[in-house]
Design an enzyme around this catalytic site. Structure first.
Site, PDB file in Angstrom:
ATOM      1  N   LYS A  98      -2.598   9.756 -17.284  1.00  0.00           N
ATOM      2  CA  LYS A  98      -1.989   9.180 -16.077  1.00  0.00           C
ATOM      3  C   LYS A  98      -2.021   7.661 -16.173  1.00  0.00           C
ATOM      4  CE  LYS A  98      -2.589  12.875 -12.789  1.00  0.00           C
ATOM      5  NZ  LYS A  98      -2.836  13.877 -13.834  1.00  0.00           N
ATOM      6  N   ASP A 132       1.726  11.865 -17.729  1.00  0.00           N
ATOM      7  CA  ASP A 132       1.924  12.666 -16.518  1.00  0.00           C
ATOM      8  C   ASP A 132       2.745  11.865 -15.510  1.00  0.00           C
ATOM      9  OD1 ASP A 132       0.396  14.821 -17.374  1.00  0.00           O
ATOM     10  OD2 ASP A 132      -1.411  14.216 -16.295  1.00  0.00           O
ATOM     11  N   ARG A 185       8.367  17.259 -19.960  1.00  0.00           N
ATOM     12  CA  ARG A 185       7.741  18.441 -19.325  1.00  0.00           C
ATOM     13  C   ARG A 185       8.386  18.546 -17.949  1.00  0.00           C
ATOM     14  NH1 ARG A 185       2.123  17.059 -17.551  1.00  0.00           N
ATOM     15  NH2 ARG A 185       1.365  17.681 -19.591  1.00  0.00           N
ATOM     16  N   LYS A 188       7.618  21.312 -10.942  1.00  0.00           N
ATOM     17  CA  LYS A 188       8.242  21.220  -9.610  1.00  0.00           C
ATOM     18  C   LYS A 188       7.863  19.922  -8.907  1.00  0.00           C
ATOM     19  CE  LYS A 188       8.679  26.167  -8.740  1.00  0.00           C
ATOM     20  NZ  LYS A 188       8.418  27.267  -7.792  1.00  0.00           N
ATOM     21  N   ALA A 190       3.931  17.781  -7.543  1.00  0.00           N
ATOM     22  CA  ALA A 190       2.706  18.135  -6.828  1.00  0.00           C
ATOM     23  C   ALA A 190       2.319  17.172  -5.714  1.00  0.00           C
ATOM     24  CB  ALA A 190       1.550  18.227  -7.830  1.00  0.00           C
ATOM     25  N   HIS A 228       4.208  28.282 -13.060  1.00  0.00           N
ATOM     26  CA  HIS A 228       3.591  29.614 -12.999  1.00  0.00           C
ATOM     27  C   HIS A 228       4.486  30.558 -12.228  1.00  0.00           C
ATOM     28  CE1 HIS A 228       0.609  26.338 -12.703  1.00  0.00           C
ATOM     29  NE2 HIS A 228       0.117  26.940 -13.758  1.00  0.00           N
ATOM     30  N   ARG A 290      -4.439  21.512  -6.518  1.00  0.00           N
ATOM     31  CA  ARG A 290      -4.297  22.926  -6.887  1.00  0.00           C
ATOM     32  C   ARG A 290      -4.448  23.823  -5.639  1.00  0.00           C
ATOM     33  NH1 ARG A 290      -3.338  19.947 -10.585  1.00  0.00           N
ATOM     34  NH2 ARG A 290      -1.339  20.288  -9.632  1.00  0.00           N
TER      35      ARG A 290
HETATM   36  P1  FDA Z   1       4.930  27.466  -7.171  1.00  0.00           P
HETATM   37  O1  FDA Z   1       4.087  26.414  -6.609  1.00  0.00           O
HETATM   38  O2  FDA Z   1       6.194  27.858  -6.528  1.00  0.00           O
HETATM   39  O3  FDA Z   1       4.071  28.712  -7.513  1.00  0.00           O
HETATM   40  C1  FDA Z   1       4.585  29.926  -8.020  1.00  0.00           C
HETATM   41  C2  FDA Z   1       3.457  30.928  -8.176  1.00  0.00           C
HETATM   42  O4  FDA Z   1       2.566  30.458  -9.171  1.00  0.00           O
HETATM   43  C3  FDA Z   1       2.568  31.102  -6.950  1.00  0.00           C
HETATM   44  O5  FDA Z   1       3.087  32.045  -6.064  1.00  0.00           O
HETATM   45  C4  FDA Z   1       1.267  31.541  -7.576  1.00  0.00           C
HETATM   46  O6  FDA Z   1       1.319  32.900  -7.916  1.00  0.00           O
HETATM   47  C5  FDA Z   1       1.234  30.733  -8.841  1.00  0.00           C
HETATM   48  N1  FDA Z   1       0.516  29.467  -8.658  1.00  0.00           N
HETATM   49  C6  FDA Z   1       1.048  28.237  -8.566  1.00  0.00           C
HETATM   50  N2  FDA Z   1       0.095  27.300  -8.428  1.00  0.00           N
HETATM   51  C7  FDA Z   1      -1.061  27.959  -8.431  1.00  0.00           C
HETATM   52  C8  FDA Z   1      -2.407  27.565  -8.326  1.00  0.00           C
HETATM   53  N3  FDA Z   1      -2.766  26.289  -8.168  1.00  0.00           N
HETATM   54  N4  FDA Z   1      -3.348  28.540  -8.358  1.00  0.00           N
HETATM   55  C9  FDA Z   1      -3.005  29.845  -8.508  1.00  0.00           C
HETATM   56  N5  FDA Z   1      -1.753  30.267  -8.621  1.00  0.00           N
HETATM   57  C10 FDA Z   1      -0.788  29.354  -8.568  1.00  0.00           C
HETATM   58  N6  FDA Z   1       2.943  17.883 -11.162  1.00  0.00           N
HETATM   59  C11 FDA Z   1       3.242  16.573 -11.077  1.00  0.00           C
HETATM   60  O7  FDA Z   1       3.658  16.098 -10.011  1.00  0.00           O
HETATM   61  N7  FDA Z   1       3.087  15.754 -12.174  1.00  0.00           N
HETATM   62  C12 FDA Z   1       2.673  16.232 -13.378  1.00  0.00           C
HETATM   63  O8  FDA Z   1       2.558  15.464 -14.346  1.00  0.00           O
HETATM   64  C13 FDA Z   1       2.372  17.628 -13.481  1.00  0.00           C
HETATM   65  N8  FDA Z   1       1.938  18.176 -14.656  1.00  0.00           N
HETATM   66  C14 FDA Z   1       1.836  19.546 -14.757  1.00  0.00           C
HETATM   67  C15 FDA Z   1       1.542  20.134 -15.998  1.00  0.00           C
HETATM   68  C16 FDA Z   1       1.538  21.505 -16.131  1.00  0.00           C
HETATM   69  C17 FDA Z   1       1.279  22.113 -17.464  1.00  0.00           C
HETATM   70  C18 FDA Z   1       1.800  22.341 -14.991  1.00  0.00           C
HETATM   71  C19 FDA Z   1       1.836  23.828 -15.106  1.00  0.00           C
HETATM   72  C20 FDA Z   1       2.041  21.775 -13.765  1.00  0.00           C
HETATM   73  C21 FDA Z   1       2.035  20.378 -13.629  1.00  0.00           C
HETATM   74  N9  FDA Z   1       2.253  19.791 -12.386  1.00  0.00           N
HETATM   75  C22 FDA Z   1       2.516  18.434 -12.335  1.00  0.00           C
HETATM   76  C23 FDA Z   1       2.143  20.591 -11.139  1.00  0.00           C
HETATM   77  C24 FDA Z   1       3.483  21.121 -10.670  1.00  0.00           C
HETATM   78  O9  FDA Z   1       4.275  20.073 -10.194  1.00  0.00           O
HETATM   79  C25 FDA Z   1       3.308  22.144  -9.530  1.00  0.00           C
HETATM   80  O10 FDA Z   1       2.673  21.546  -8.450  1.00  0.00           O
HETATM   81  C26 FDA Z   1       2.509  23.384  -9.936  1.00  0.00           C
HETATM   82  O11 FDA Z   1       2.757  23.780 -11.236  1.00  0.00           O
HETATM   83  C27 FDA Z   1       2.863  24.561  -9.004  1.00  0.00           C
HETATM   84  O12 FDA Z   1       4.211  24.877  -9.132  1.00  0.00           O
HETATM   85  P2  FDA Z   1       4.743  26.199  -9.852  1.00  0.00           P
HETATM   86  O13 FDA Z   1       5.882  25.820 -10.712  1.00  0.00           O
HETATM   87  O14 FDA Z   1       3.652  26.883 -10.541  1.00  0.00           O
HETATM   88  O15 FDA Z   1       5.398  27.056  -8.702  1.00  0.00           O
END
Ligand code: FDA
Length: 308
Positions: A98, A132, A185, A188, A190, A228, A290
């Site tokens: 970061k 990141d 990468r 969505k 965070a 995920h 998270r």
């Molecule tokens: P969504 O949030 O819609 O979740 C879909 C499903 O995934 C949920 O219903 C649940 O089943 C599962 N899930 C998701 N999050 C979970 C959790 N914490 N615990 C348990 N289950 C969970 N963001 C950012 O702003 N800057 C960055 O640099 C990064 N880097 C990054 C690296 C990697 C490898 C990942 C996987 C994610 C990031 N993120 C990130 C975070 C990203 O922006 C996002 O907030 C999370 O991945 C959650 O989004 P999903 O795509 O998983 O979908």
């Protein structure tokens, strides 16, 4: 649900609670669901175990928004040690960094020189530094810095960044980064962002994620699809099938401790998978983000604590 998400994001910025939690042994135990451990050695041990399961790793030394130059250099030192250890132990791992941990909010020149040094170090081993993406106030500066470092002699392919599907600007950013040949990468997003810069509705973020994934998969660069979400994963596979894109041309990425079942399934199906493995004492903001993503994690973690 949206209320809980906002509450956890607000908590992630609470300094008092952060200080208290990071020093307490219960807090440290709670965080172990998503954090590999407190020391470099913990992270390397987890990386080796994840590699053994057929997955690559990206190591993240936790910390953000440092308040002194010395702190930024200390944070960078950990990454230099990681790069040496990855090479010495022949791990299949890169690093995620970061820029606010490298002093971006103190002095942009400082953060850029640290990021460049890390990239040079990584490039000397044929490795890679992922920058990141943090909140939207830093998107532009992050992209500009990554592009400048990537353009330096010998550093092409050794640095990449992250694009967040919730931002309206992301399609244009992807076009620019891909034309430079920079690895992306896609996630969505965070952070809590206003409707002036980011889609407020999850359905719109998801639709944009699918669209941007298509653009990435069709580009000649190796990108990471970080999610995920089973729907995003299914859409990625369907697009690749339809456009005859080989599974070796991209990777899925997930966070340590999240959907381990899905991680294993994808490896079994022959997809490339990289696990993001955070470690270190400054786990609190990461952990709270998270929980914001899935407030049900609070109950899940509490149940496990009671069981132990
Ligand atoms: P969504 O949030 O819609 O979740 C879909 C499903 O995934 C949920 O219903 C649940 O089943 C599962 N899930 C998701 N999050 C979970 C959790 N914490 N615990 C348990 N289950 C969970 N963001 C950012 O702003 N800057 C960055 O640099 C990064 N880097 C990054 C690296 C990697 C490898 C990942 C996987 C994610 C990031 N993120 C990130 C975070 C990203 O922006 C996002 O907030 C999370 O991945 C959650 O989004 P999903 O795509 O998983 O979908």
């Amino acid at each position: 649900m949206a209320l809980l998400r906002s509450a956890f994001i607000a908590l992630s910025r609470n300094r008092r609670l952060r200080r208290f939690s990071e020093r307490s042994s219960i807090g440290t135990k709670l965080s172990s669901r998503f954090v590999a451990g407190m020391e470099i050695e913990d992270a390397l041990r987890v990386a080796e175990a994840v590699n053994k399961q057929g997955m690559a790793v990206s190591l993240d030394s936790l910390g953000e928004s440092v308040t002194s130059e010395a702190e930024a250099h200390r944070a960078a030192d950990i990454y230099h040690k990681l790069l040496d250890a990855i090479a010495a132990r022949k791990l299949n791992a890169n690093v995620s960094v970061k820029l606010t941990q490298m002093g971006l909010e103190l002095d942009r020149g400082l953060a850029e020189s640290i990021a460049q040094n890390l990239t040079e170090h990584a490039a000397s081993f044929g490795n890679f530094v992922r920058i990141d993406m943090e909140d939207s106030s830093l998107t532009q500066v992050t992209i500009e810095m990554v592009r400048r470092i990537h353009a330096r002699p010998g550093l092409s392919g050794a640095i990449g960044t992250v694009i967040q599907a919730y931002l309206y600007r992301s399609e244009a950013d992807i076009a620019q980064l891909v034309s430079d040949g920079i690895r992306i990468r896609l996630c969505k997003g965070a952070y809590k962002e206003p409707a002036s810069v980011a889609f407020p509705k999850k359905a719109d973020v998801d639709a944009n994620y699918v669209r941007l994934t298509g653009i990435l998969l069709e580009s000649p660069v190796y990108h990471g699809i970080a999610t995920h979400d089973v729907n995003m994963i299914a859409a990625t596979k369907a697009f690749a099938r339809e456009h005859k894109i080989d599974a070796g041309r991209y990777e899925f990425q997930m966070l340590y401790g999240v959907r381990r079942d899905l991680q294993r399934d994808l490896v079994r199906e022959g997809f490339n998978m990289r696990v993001y493995v955070p470690f270190g004492r400054e786990w609190y903001p990461y952990f709270m983000r998270r929980l914001a993503e899935r407030p049900a994690n609070v109950f899940f973690i509490a149940k496990n604590m009671l069981r132990n």
